[in-house]
Design an enzyme around this catalytic site. Structure first.
Site, PDB file in Angstrom:
ATOM      1  N   CYS A   2       0.817  -1.221   0.000  1.00  0.00           N
ATOM      2  CA  CYS A   2       0.000   0.000   0.000  1.00  0.00           C
ATOM      3  C   CYS A   2       0.852   1.274   0.000  1.00  0.00           C
ATOM      4  CB  CYS A   2      -0.872   0.039   1.241  1.00  0.00           C
ATOM      5  SG  CYS A   2      -1.936  -1.385   1.387  1.00  0.00           S
ATOM      6  N   ARG A  27       5.703  -0.289  -5.830  1.00  0.00           N
ATOM      7  CA  ARG A  27       5.597  -1.055  -4.587  1.00  0.00           C
ATOM      8  C   ARG A  27       4.743  -2.303  -4.764  1.00  0.00           C
ATOM      9  NH1 ARG A  27       6.261   2.898   0.012  1.00  0.00           N
ATOM     10  NH2 ARG A  27       4.910   1.598   1.265  1.00  0.00           N
ATOM     11  N   TRP A  74      -2.626  -2.927  -1.515  1.00  0.00           N
ATOM     12  CA  TRP A  74      -2.159  -4.305  -1.676  1.00  0.00           C
ATOM     13  C   TRP A  74      -2.961  -5.095  -0.651  1.00  0.00           C
ATOM     14  CZ3 TRP A  74       0.656  -7.888   1.380  1.00  0.00           C
ATOM     15  CH2 TRP A  74       1.251  -8.938   0.670  1.00  0.00           C
ATOM     16  N   ASN A  98      -2.213   2.415   5.483  1.00  0.00           N
ATOM     17  CA  ASN A  98      -1.228   1.341   5.267  1.00  0.00           C
ATOM     18  C   ASN A  98      -1.072   0.630   6.595  1.00  0.00           C
ATOM     19  OD1 ASN A  98      -0.808   2.491   2.815  1.00  0.00           O
ATOM     20  ND2 ASN A  98       1.328   3.062   3.168  1.00  0.00           N
ATOM     21  N   GLY A  99      -0.967  -0.695   6.572  1.00  0.00           N
ATOM     22  CA  GLY A  99      -0.771  -1.441   7.812  1.00  0.00           C
ATOM     23  C   GLY A  99      -1.926  -2.378   8.070  1.00  0.00           C
ATOM     24  N   GLU A 478      19.102 -17.757  -4.025  1.00  0.00           N
ATOM     25  CA  GLU A 478      18.647 -16.501  -4.630  1.00  0.00           C
ATOM     26  C   GLU A 478      18.173 -16.733  -6.069  1.00  0.00           C
ATOM     27  OE1 GLU A 478      17.726 -13.746  -3.691  1.00  0.00           O
ATOM     28  OE2 GLU A 478      17.907 -12.390  -5.385  1.00  0.00           O
ATOM     29  N   LYS A 482      14.450 -15.756  -7.389  1.00  0.00           N
ATOM     30  CA  LYS A 482      14.221 -14.849  -8.540  1.00  0.00           C
ATOM     31  C   LYS A 482      13.297 -15.505  -9.560  1.00  0.00           C
ATOM     32  CE  LYS A 482      15.086 -11.947  -7.403  1.00  0.00           C
ATOM     33  NZ  LYS A 482      15.598 -11.270  -6.278  1.00  0.00           N
ATOM     34  N   GLU A 485       9.690 -15.685  -8.233  1.00  0.00           N
ATOM     35  CA  GLU A 485       9.023 -14.378  -8.213  1.00  0.00           C
ATOM     36  C   GLU A 485       8.556 -13.942  -9.587  1.00  0.00           C
ATOM     37  OE1 GLU A 485      12.351 -12.151  -6.224  1.00  0.00           O
ATOM     38  OE2 GLU A 485      10.681 -11.313  -5.114  1.00  0.00           O
ATOM     39  N   HIS A 501      19.556 -36.847   0.191  1.00  0.00           N
ATOM     40  CA  HIS A 501      18.807 -36.979   1.450  1.00  0.00           C
ATOM     41  C   HIS A 501      17.325 -36.675   1.258  1.00  0.00           C
ATOM     42  CE1 HIS A 501      22.584 -37.618   3.456  1.00  0.00           C
ATOM     43  NE2 HIS A 501      23.050 -36.512   2.895  1.00  0.00           N
ATOM     44  N   LYS A 600       7.094  -4.200  -3.455  1.00  0.00           N
ATOM     45  CA  LYS A 600       8.498  -3.808  -3.357  1.00  0.00           C
ATOM     46  C   LYS A 600       8.904  -3.559  -1.913  1.00  0.00           C
ATOM     47  CE  LYS A 600      12.477  -2.751  -4.997  1.00  0.00           C
ATOM     48  NZ  LYS A 600      13.274  -3.912  -5.395  1.00  0.00           N
TER      49      LYS A 600
HETATM   50  O1  M6R Z   1      13.461  -4.007   1.228  1.00  0.00           O
HETATM   51  P1  M6R Z   1      14.007  -5.282   1.764  1.00  0.00           P
HETATM   52  O2  M6R Z   1      15.374  -5.581   1.231  1.00  0.00           O
HETATM   53  O3  M6R Z   1      13.993  -5.349   3.262  1.00  0.00           O
HETATM   54  O4  M6R Z   1      13.035  -6.415   1.236  1.00  0.00           O
HETATM   55  C1  M6R Z   1      13.163  -7.727   1.672  1.00  0.00           C
HETATM   56  C2  M6R Z   1      12.372  -8.647   0.800  1.00  0.00           C
HETATM   57  O5  M6R Z   1      11.009  -8.337   0.860  1.00  0.00           O
HETATM   58  C3  M6R Z   1      12.835  -8.572  -0.660  1.00  0.00           C
HETATM   59  O6  M6R Z   1      14.179  -8.857  -0.787  1.00  0.00           O
HETATM   60  C4  M6R Z   1      12.016  -9.557  -1.532  1.00  0.00           C
HETATM   61  O7  M6R Z   1      12.366 -10.859  -1.237  1.00  0.00           O
HETATM   62  C5  M6R Z   1      12.234  -9.214  -3.003  1.00  0.00           C
HETATM   63  N1  M6R Z   1      11.004  -9.307  -3.696  1.00  0.00           N
HETATM   64  C6  M6R Z   1      13.252 -10.073  -3.640  1.00  0.00           C
HETATM   65  O8  M6R Z   1      13.337  -9.952  -5.001  1.00  0.00           O
END
Ligand code: M6R
Length: 605
Positions: A2, A27, A74, A98-99, A478, A482, A485, A501, A600
């Site tokens: 949000c 965001r 959001w 927001n929240g 990672e 990626k 996502e 395992h 974001k």
């Molecule tokens: O702003 P931040 O680095 O604290 O965010 C942490 C995660 O939300 C962020 O890295 C998230 O995993 C991303 N979407 C990764 O691409």
């Protein structure tokens, strides 16, 4: 996640609210809305989907008004829909939020008993109704205070009140909120980035603060309801770096500029004349640090993971890592001799901030590694190390991940040098090698064409595995995140040695498996694990160094990254994995910069 905008001006505000909401789009959100006061009444417009849709509605049904609030939502409570979109308005009050209000169900029941009816499924609407109710009996400030007192949970609020048609009210507890100062107008925003297009003079609210904005002044009240003065900060001007330029989307720009962002970062930390790392005034003398604990979420957590592997090689002290959402609720044994390091691109992640807050309450020393230097996490840490990556707009983090690893690596080298855990000679060698990193990244980025071909193989995949050992294991994690996502494919990162395992059961004919096998001490072992995958029908994509020749007929693709020092190789390994996620999503025509369901800046728990 949000986002809030509020503007009080001496001219119509709708178009500036819309432009600012567009700045908040990065965001991640599912609906949008705006409310202004027109002819003494609240005029609310909302829609699902993009801010563009809201703009179309406003084109058809213009909304005048010299003050207003806007929001991108959001969904947390209630599906994404027009009714659930913010603002939530009664005849008297309009609220953007927001929240999360944790006791909203109870509050709703109490208000329903009083005869109030609710239109939406959201937690936010209780704020509108509570305030409407209090305003019947009390003045503005008392009504706001009484409303806020009733709320459990976290919030940043923007409020319009019909009876007070010259003001916008803001309030903050747990979620970030700032005000901006303009010429004959003032602004409210959940994010300084959104305010930046209008002003670079801003003030951040502290927890418990309430602010009242008119077009000529801003007043602040603290949690004890005392009027307070607050510092005005001047934001740095990095507007240009937030433009897409000739790139199709922000993510491809952000991937392709990593040789530049790393160069900038190295320049900030490495003193070229003295061949030294510019890091001083540590909150604890590095010689006295007993343990380092690295904390973050998502990609930031993976950079902590990487640092654990590096630091353990470089230092004799224990290194722990933790996911912020777990750390904040565990019975942690705090120790004043430990250094707690928080990694966050946005510096606003609610879980990471709560973990930091817990450390502060336990009087231990904190260090933060952030991209947004004006963020809450940066402002509340004892020691701040910016990654100097410039604004990252793509929801999937790329250049910030590389920047986080870079600053962590620089921090590790410096701490080990002060602790005398590495020799002067080795220290200088590492600094010299580090200076070559941007060129190595630039060279690695040339694999783009090959990755585009490899990506086609993933179009019909059911899932993907990423395997690595040692320094390549955090990168495998990672790489999998990626791909998940962006391409919505199930992807798993595993230590290659762990396959037998259990996860080996997942390997079947044609399953794509990415093997990260640089020239390091694990190389032969990783290649053996790769053979186990091939033997079971896995379709292997091997990523190794230029000087390695792996003879295996059954490897589908071999991609070679430049030869580099073992410690720098993880940076280079990261690049093809970012590009792979990008190109698979691109072939599927998915929204690259705004993947579904993601935000974001994750400012709710
Ligand atoms: O702003 P931040 O680095 O604290 O965010 C942490 C995660 O939300 C962020 O890295 C998230 O995993 C991303 N979407 C990764 O691409």
């Amino acid at each position: 996640m949000c986002g809030i905008i509020g503007i009080v001006s001496n001219k119509p505000v709708t178009s500036n609210i819309i432009q600012s909401l567009k700045k908040l789009e990065y965001r991640g959100y599912d609906s949008a809305g705006i409310a202004t006061i027109v002819n003494g009444n609240i005029d609310e417009k909302k829609c699902t989907g993009r801010v563009d849709n809201l703009e179309k509605i406003l084109f058809k049904y213009p909304s005048a008004g010299f003050l207003g609030i806007g929001h991108v939502r959001w969904a947390t409570h209630g599906i994404p829909s027009q009714i659930n979109a913010h603002p939530h308005s009664s005849d008297e009050v309009s609220v953007v939020h927001n929240g999360i209000i944790e006791n909203s169900n109870q509050l709703k029941k109490d208000l329903e008993k009083k005869g109030y009816k609710f239109k939406s499924q959201t937690d936010t609407e209780v704020i509108t109704v509570l305030l409407t109710d209090f305003l019947k009996h009390f003045d503005l400030i008392s009504s706001i205070n009484k409303t806020l007192k009733k709320l459990n949970g976290s919030f940043a609020l923007g409020i319009l009140i019909k009876k007070h048609k010259d003001i916008v009210v803001g309030a903050r507890r747990g979620s970030p909120l700032a005000v901006g100062y303009g010429p004959e107008e003032n602004y409210l925003g959940s994010d300084s980035y959104a305010l930046k297009s209008m002003t670079n003079r801003i003030t951040y609210l502290d927890d418990g603060d309430v602010c009242i904005l008119t077009n000529s002044k801003i007043e602040f009240y603290n949690s004890k309801n005392q009027k307070v003065n607050k510092k005005v900060l001047t934001l740095s001007n990095d507007k240009n770096t937030a433009e897409k330029g000739d790139y199709k989307d922000f993510m491809s720009k952000e991937i392709n500029e990593q040789h530049i962002t790393t160069k900038t970062c190295i320049k900030e930390y490495v003193d070229q004349l003295r061949q030294d790392i510019n890091l001083y005034s540590f909150p604890i003398k590095p010689e006295n640090i007993k343990k380092i604990i690295l904390i973050g979420c998502g990609t930031a957590y993976h950079s902590c993971f990487m640092a654990k592997y590096w630091f353990e090689e470089m230092m004799s002290i224990p290194i722990e890592i933790d996911i912020a959402s777990e750390f904040r609720y565990r019975k942690i044994k705090f120790d004043k001799k430990n250094l707690y390091v928080f990694v966050s691109q946005s510096g606003e992640t609610a879980d990471t901030f709560a973990a930091l807050d817990l450390c502060k309450k336990n009087n231990v020393k904190t260090c933060s590694i952030v991209n947004a230097v004006e963020s809450s996490i940066a402002r509340h840490s004892d020691f701040v190390l910016p990654i100097h990556a410039g604004p990252e707009i793509g929801v999937a983090s790329t250049k910030a991940f590389v920047g986080q690893m870079l600053v962590l690596y620089i921090l590790g080298i410096k701490i080990s040098e002060i602790r005398k855990e590495i020799s002067k000679e080795n220290y200088l060698k590492k600094i010299n090698e580090l200076k070559q990193l941007p060129d190595l990244i630039k060279l690695t980025l040339k694999c783009q064409d090959k990755i585009q071909i490899i990506a086609k193989d993933f179009l019909n995949a059911k899932g993907v595995m990423f395997l690595g050992r040692g320094f390549s294991f955090p990168i495998a994690l990672e790489g999998a995140l990626k791909l998940k996502e962006l391409s919505y494919l199930h992807a798993e990162g595993y230590p290659a040695g762990e396959m037998k395992h259990g996860p080996l059961a997942l390997i079947e004919e044609g399953l794509p498996v990415i093997i990260l096998a640089p020239k390091d001490r694990y190389f032969e072992k990783t290649i053996s694990n790769m053979q186990e995958v091939i033997a079971r029908g896995g379709k292997v994509i091997l990523i190794t160094n230029e000087n390695r020749n792996v003879i295996s007929e059954n490897v589908r693709f071999t991609l070679k990254i430049p030869n580099a020092d073992e410690y720098l190789t993880p940076f280079l390994m990261t690049i093809p994995l970012q590009l792979l996620a990008y190109h698979v999503a691109s072939l599927k025509n998915y929204d690259i910069d705004k993947p579904r369901n993601l935000a974001k800046s994750v400012t709710v728990e």
